[in-house]
Design a protein around this motif. Structure first.
Motif, PDB file in Angstrom:
ATOM      1  N   ALA A 195      -1.136  -4.928  -9.141  1.00 32.43           N
ATOM      2  CA  ALA A 195      -1.072  -5.787 -10.158  1.00 32.43           C
ATOM      3  C   ALA A 195      -0.124  -6.809 -10.035  1.00 32.43           C
ATOM      4  N   LYS A 251      -0.894 -11.032 -18.741  1.00 29.65           N
ATOM      5  CA  LYS A 251      -1.346  -9.442 -18.867  1.00 29.65           C
ATOM      6  C   LYS A 251      -0.051  -8.778 -18.307  1.00 29.65           C
ATOM      7  N   LEU A 277       1.281  -4.537 -17.823  1.00 28.26           N
ATOM      8  CA  LEU A 277       0.956  -3.065 -17.381  1.00 28.26           C
ATOM      9  C   LEU A 277       2.273  -2.329 -17.365  1.00 28.26           C
ATOM     10  N   MET A 300       0.307  -9.939 -12.859  1.00 23.68           N
ATOM     11  CA  MET A 300       0.588  -9.365 -14.068  1.00 23.68           C
ATOM     12  C   MET A 300       1.870  -8.995 -14.289  1.00 23.68           C
ATOM     13  N   ILE A 344       3.521  -0.478 -25.442  1.00 23.07           N
ATOM     14  CA  ILE A 344       2.518  -0.002 -25.968  1.00 23.07           C
ATOM     15  C   ILE A 344       1.932  -0.614 -27.204  1.00 23.07           C
ATOM     16  N   ALA A 375      -1.186   1.237 -20.747  1.00 21.20           N
ATOM     17  CA  ALA A 375      -0.308   2.055 -20.092  1.00 21.20           C
ATOM     18  C   ALA A 375      -1.023   3.280 -19.499  1.00 21.20           C
ATOM     19  N   LEU A 376      -0.370   3.489 -18.243  1.00 16.51           N
ATOM     20  CA  LEU A 376      -1.155   5.009 -17.480  1.00 16.51           C
ATOM     21  C   LEU A 376      -0.027   5.848 -17.459  1.00 16.51           C
TER      22      LEU A 376
END
Lengths: 192, 192, 192
Positions: B61, B37, B39, B66, B183, B189-190
């Motif tokens: 994370a 995963k 991020l 991640m 992305i 994405a934050l």
């Protein structure tokens, strides 16, 4: 200098395009087309720096072939107003809001170090010197590359904007449900 | 007290690791590895509380396995400057910006209730009392756990930062296209 | 007027429901149920306009059948406090914070044009006039539709909130790891 700000974004976007779609193999075209990448930005803040981030991300993504939508809402709605419009709104509260929070993408304030406009002026000078286009130029580029600009219906009603107040080339106003539908069908979303 | 702030995050991260990867079945290891995963955080604001959120999310994370990247841009770039650096920039406008907006992750301001530094001082005291590491400690932990720190090239140019101004262990500066590529290939994405 | 604000959101939500789940084919029910869409919002800012965005998105998404969670953290935690609570916290620093940053969803400030409460008063009047429910009403609706409200354990400890301070119907407090677990398993996330 004008040439610089015009050229630089193009170089940026060309580079973006190459980075995101690196040398597609022959015959892969149709497959790539089938699963076009998408992105939706919820533009809520309307600060100069956040609007810059929105327009840089949107234009760079569009240059790389992504399908991009921007949903303009609340403070983020004000950049959609034509720069020459000074006061908007039907009732005095709406008029006062536009008086205190000048609409138009050329009149945005920084969220910090604004100093009555000195901060934005300095940022824009630094940007021009380094070949970074202004938010207004980037938004026009984004539009030219097919980015969909979605005005928020609720913001439009609440803040009293009329279609005549707004720049050309916008989509029909929509609600939050439209953005959520995109998210539900797999489009990545950024809240800016 | 120092012990406390050192221990507590470790406990937090151990817990995080157990929550996100609950008892992997034997033999599932290789499969889990195949679809690691990921991020990516776009750190744009540079406020104390937002930088805290960024570093807590990134380190938690990473502790859970991640693959995490942080893209530092605009006001969010300033925390990458070495804490001992006071003034940065080549031209007077850039120097003035660093003078008004002190760089370095130990000198961040709250977006509200800052009160000339009283707010941040109180927040940091409350954090230490409750075993929450500071943003600087969390960023160091994140780095130690393999979080990639990506400086924004455009911000670096515009704001006049040199590689010597910045903390150790950063990746090469990149542009928005790099984040968009992540992305487009499915990394959540934050925007913070 | 009360009728207006009660009716309008319902219309909004009905529309949302129809937009996101357009005429499900017969027999598709079980399949749709199998892959229920989800959304998690990290509510960090606690401004009036951001809390409005959070509650509008959450209630609209829930009305369309999505599984929605909101993680309330930092300034975003304050709207979870009961409106009648004036001072919260155990130690003087926490009490002072609640004194300066009044908790409760009916007492939120705008991030700009607040003017000692004049801005929020005007926004709420304009909202009521146009049939937009208040953040408090929207949060209650969201709860009624099954949106999970997750208090951040770390914020609760640091800021000194007790369970008695908070509104009814919240989930157990959790950490960032819980939100990251959702993201890792494919739930789209918005940081607001």
């Amino acid at each position: 200098m004008t040439v610089m700000t015009r050229d630089a974004p193009e170089a940026l976007l060309r580079e973006a395009s190459e980075t995101i779609n690196p040398s597609p193999a022959p015959g892969a075209q149709s497959e790539a087309k089938a699963k076009t990448k998408s992105l939706v930005i919820i533009a809520e803040s309307g600060d100069l720096e956040k609007t810059w981030a929105t327009t840089i991300l949107a234009s760079t993504a569009a240059a790389s072939g992504m399908e991009v939508s921007i949903f303009f809402t609340f403070w983020g709605f004000f950049p959609l107003v034509r720069p020459e419009k000074r006061i908007t709104g039907q009732v005095w509260m709406q008029k006062m809001l536009s008086l205190m929070n000048r609409p138009g993408i050329d009149h945005l304030k920084l969220s910090r170090l604004n100093f009555m406009g000195l901060g934005p002026w300095m940022m824009k000078r630094l940007a021009r010197k380094h070949g970074v286009a202004s938010p207004g130029e980037l938004l026009a580029m984004a539009q030219a590359m097919g980015v969909k600009l979605l005005p928020c219906q609720m913001s439009m009603d609440m803040l009293g904007f009329t279609p005549e107040d707004l720049i050309d080339g916008l989509e029909e106003p929509v609600g939050a449900a439209t953005v959520l539908e995109m998210i539900a069908s797999g489009t990545p979303a950024l809240f800016i």
